[in-house]
Design an enzyme around this catalytic site. Sequence first.
Site, PDB file in Angstrom:
ATOM      1  N   GLU A  36      -1.014  -8.462   5.644  1.00 50.30           N
ATOM      2  CA  GLU A  36      -0.682  -8.485   7.083  1.00 50.30           C
ATOM      3  C   GLU A  36      -1.925  -8.262   7.944  1.00 50.30           C
ATOM      4  OE1 GLU A  36      -0.218  -5.999   5.107  1.00 50.30           O
ATOM      5  OE2 GLU A  36      -0.452  -4.083   6.151  1.00 50.30           O
ATOM      6  N   CYS A  39       0.822  -1.201   0.000  1.00 49.33           N
ATOM      7  CA  CYS A  39       0.000   0.000   0.000  1.00 49.33           C
ATOM      8  C   CYS A  39       0.868   1.268   0.000  1.00 49.33           C
ATOM      9  CB  CYS A  39      -0.964  -0.073   1.171  1.00 49.33           C
ATOM     10  SG  CYS A  39      -2.433   0.899   0.943  1.00 49.33           S
ATOM     11  N   HIS A  45      -3.345  -5.439   1.803  1.00 43.22           N
ATOM     12  CA  HIS A  45      -2.644  -5.658   3.079  1.00 43.22           C
ATOM     13  C   HIS A  45      -2.765  -7.110   3.543  1.00 43.22           C
ATOM     14  CE1 HIS A  45      -2.183  -1.344   4.210  1.00 43.22           C
ATOM     15  NE2 HIS A  45      -3.268  -1.203   3.482  1.00 43.22           N
TER      16      HIS A  45
END
Length: 187
Positions: free
Chosen positions: A171, A79, A169
């Site tokens: 994560e 991002c 994302h």
Amino acid sequence: MVIAVLAVQGSFFEHEQILEKLGVEYFEIRRKADLDKHFDGLILPGGESTTMGKLLKELDIFDTLQKKIADGLPVYGTCAGMILLANNLSNDKNVYFGTMDITVKRNAYGRQLGSFETVSDVKGIGEVPMVFIRAPYIESVGEGVDVLATVNGNIVAARQDNQLATSFHPELTDDTSVHQYFLDMIK
Ligand code: GLN
């Protein structure tokens, strides 16, 4: 193998959780002295690219990281991290590291559709859950860049040699496959 996670702003903690899960050694880059430690790969988290770019320069870590990436250090930008890698931003005059030959549009989905989730295929990985938060996407790529994923016709993951970038994302999900792909790039 040791991974450095840029930890001046943004979602670095979540990346560290994934690295914990994968049993990989890591440390945080917060100040210039951290650059003296050895690392085999670098993660640039999501967050606010403008803030991160400013802090990188204020902390005097920008030039060293830029040179390491240009010299072949494996790097994964998510991002805002992808924005830092891009050599062209279509709707912003700034360029940060500029090491990756991609044109990126910031906040590309607009305010209403800025955040959404989907599942889509990533070349070399398979189906990946994707979380987008005020996400950028890649409008075009240079010759040496491999497009790894598109969503609704927009490029959301790409790789250029030692550099991996995603609009989304991983994560923020339970899925470790994109990080595993990055670790495999280092080996
Ligand atoms: N819109 C942010 C930027 O331009 C990126 C958003 C994110 O990293 N979640 O920096």
